[in-house]
Design a protein around this motif. Structure first.
Motif, mmCIF file in Angstrom:
data_model
loop_
_atom_site.group_PDB
_atom_site.id
_atom_site.type_symbol
_atom_site.label_atom_id
_atom_site.label_comp_id
_atom_site.label_asym_id
_atom_site.label_seq_id
_atom_site.Cartn_x
_atom_site.Cartn_y
_atom_site.Cartn_z
ATOM 1 N N GLU A 1 11.804 14.229 5.531
ATOM 2 C CA GLU A 1 13.275 13.892 5.324
ATOM 3 C C GLU A 1 12.325 12.386 4.785
ATOM 4 N N TRP A 2 11.137 12.055 4.096
ATOM 5 C CA TRP A 2 10.582 11.302 3.652
ATOM 6 C C TRP A 2 10.219 11.267 2.425
ATOM 7 N N ASP B 1 1.333 -0.870 0.277
ATOM 8 C CA ASP B 1 0.017 0.208 -0.383
ATOM 9 C C ASP B 1 0.797 1.464 0.241
ATOM 10 N N LEU B 2 2.185 1.119 0.453
ATOM 11 C CA LEU B 2 2.766 2.368 0.966
ATOM 12 C C LEU B 2 4.779 2.577 0.639
ATOM 13 N N ARG B 3 4.944 2.975 0.088
ATOM 14 C CA ARG B 3 6.473 2.666 -0.472
ATOM 15 C C ARG B 3 6.728 4.544 0.609
ATOM 16 N N ILE B 4 7.660 4.184 1.684
ATOM 17 C CA ILE B 4 8.558 5.490 1.563
ATOM 18 C C ILE B 4 10.224 5.078 1.783
ATOM 19 N N PHE C 1 17.572 2.477 6.269
ATOM 20 C CA PHE C 1 17.570 1.716 4.801
ATOM 21 C C PHE C 1 16.518 2.523 3.727
ATOM 22 N N THR C 2 17.028 1.903 2.534
ATOM 23 C CA THR C 2 16.349 3.463 1.940
ATOM 24 C C THR C 2 15.258 3.420 1.790
ATOM 25 N N ASP C 3 14.403 2.366 1.233
ATOM 26 C CA ASP C 3 12.752 2.208 0.975
ATOM 27 C C ASP C 3 12.169 1.537 1.721
ATOM 28 N N VAL C 4 11.419 1.240 2.542
ATOM 29 C CA VAL C 4 10.342 0.617 3.118
ATOM 30 C C VAL C 4 9.122 0.072 2.666
ATOM 31 N N PHE C 5 8.794 -1.012 2.721
ATOM 32 C CA PHE C 5 7.351 -1.432 1.395
ATOM 33 C C PHE C 5 6.042 -1.558 2.618
#
Length: 385
Positions: free
Chosen positions: A238-239, A57-60, A211-215
């Motif tokens: 920052e995100w 649903d989201l990528r941060i 971490f660079t991306d969180v799904f």
């Protein structure tokens, strides 16, 4: 036919530079046409394929630590989320079949407990080219990276990675596994894909690791509501928070901005028209240049049919070679230099366009040649200096 082959070899030896220059120009024209034909679908695939197949649903986009993830969870009220996967930065070294590669490759970790969702998200039929991601210990590699390393299904692969924290501390990770899937690269996922084993899970539990991306897969709120909550966190400046629908819309907009569709089609047809005109011009000028040679061949007893066959074979070889090299050059620029994946149907459709143009020009040149041969005054040409 051996005599005619010897004649053609002698002709091209005399005009080697001119032939090379003309052929290079034709190759570049075909490459330009292919580049614009393949650019739009390739960029479209890169920006939108993951979102079209997404089950998260989201990528941060980070930097995010374990504390950040906990903070996000707290702000999502009572709606807990599942961490589907994450990018932990770039890999320093990759080892493949005894060879070492020093490449800047993104490594994507996924939670083994979520392997079914990963299959649905990144390795659905729209993305997976070969192999399968069906087990919790499955490894994957994108098509472009696999081609660069010479990796196939079943090959052993390993990597070294340094994962830093916000305080500048470095944690070393060494992973090894067997490739079970090759997938098409996208803007979201490219490079190596590997499960988060205990060594990586230990890093996940460390508060300072970035971490660079969180799904994320949500269990309650809609993606847009959850994104609004996360963006309300003061630190979230920052995100980059992307709900899948918004990310898909942004990706589609970037595709349109990258290359206007009307400009693309106009450039393709203009390049193909220039290609057709140039090869026809080159064919007709070659006939004009060889008028006296043709008269000599006629006087030696060669029939019109044999001469037409010679020209036809020569033209097929030249046009096929330049067309093939032009398409190969376009693929090299897009895939080798820009890292864009080109679906097979794009290459096939462009190859058909070029083949139709070559065939049409060949038919016109044959009729032109027959007309000139029948109107040729052999005796007059033989006495011309």
């Amino acid at each position: 036919m051996r005599f005619l082959s010897s004649y053609l070899c002698a002709e091209y030896k005399k005009r080697l530079y001119a032939t090379f220059r003309q052929s290079a120009f034709i190759v570049i024209i075909v490459a330009i046409a292919f580049f614009f034909a393949a650019m739009w679908p390739a960029v479209n695939y890169m920006f939108t394929a993951t979102f079209q197949n997404a089950r998260y649903d989201l990528r941060i986009n980070g930097p995010l630590t374990k504390q950040d993830i906990q903070l996000i969870n707290q702000n999502l009220s009572s709606n807990a989320f599942e961490l589907t996967g994450l990018n932990a930065g770039s890999v320093e070294r990759v080892y493949v079949n005894g060879k070492t590669f020093y490449q800047n490759i993104i490594n994507y970790y996924y939670q083994p407990s979520q392997v079914n969702r990963i299959v649905m998200t990144y390795f659905s039929d729209g993305l997976l080219l070969k192999g399968a991601m069906r087990k919790a210990d499955a490894w994957g590699i994108d098509y472009m990276t696999a081609k660069r390393f010479g990796v196939g299904i079943g090959d052993k692969i390993a990597f070294d990675q340094s994962i830093g924290d916000r305080f500048g501390n470095i944690r070393k990770v060494h992973r090894a596994g067997i490739i079970s899937a090759i997938y098409a690269p996208t803007n979201e996922v490219n490079g190596l894909v590997s499960p988060a084993n205990p060594e990586v899970t230990k890093l996940l539990s460390a508060d300072g690791v970035v971490f660079t991306d969180v799904f994320i897969k949500l269990s309650g709120n809609s993606p847009s509501q959850a994104a609004a909550m996360i963006r309300s966190i003061p630190k979230s400046r920052e995100w980059l928070v992307d709900p899948v629908p918004e990310a898909y819309a942004k990706g589609a907009a970037r595709v349109e901005q990258t290359l206007n569709r009307n400009v693309r089609y106009a450039t393709i047809w203009a390049a193909l028209l220039v290609y057709a005109i140039f090869i026809l011009r080159e064919q007709f000028s070659r006939m004009e240049r060889r008028k006296k040679n043709l008269a000599i061949l006629f006087s030696l007893g060669l029939s019109e049919t044999r001469l037409v066959k010679m020209f036809t074979l020569e033209q097929i070889l030249l046009n096929t070679l330049t067309g093939f090299l032009g398409i190969a050059l376009g693929i090299y620029v897009l895939q080798g230099n820009l890292g864009l994946y080109i679906p097979n149907e794009t290459s096939m459709s462009m190859s058909v366009f070029v083949a139709v143009i070559i065939l049409g020009c060949l038919v016109l040149s044959i009729f032109q040649l027959k007309y000139r041969l029948r109107k040729m005054d052999v005796s007059r040409l033989l006495v011309v200096e």
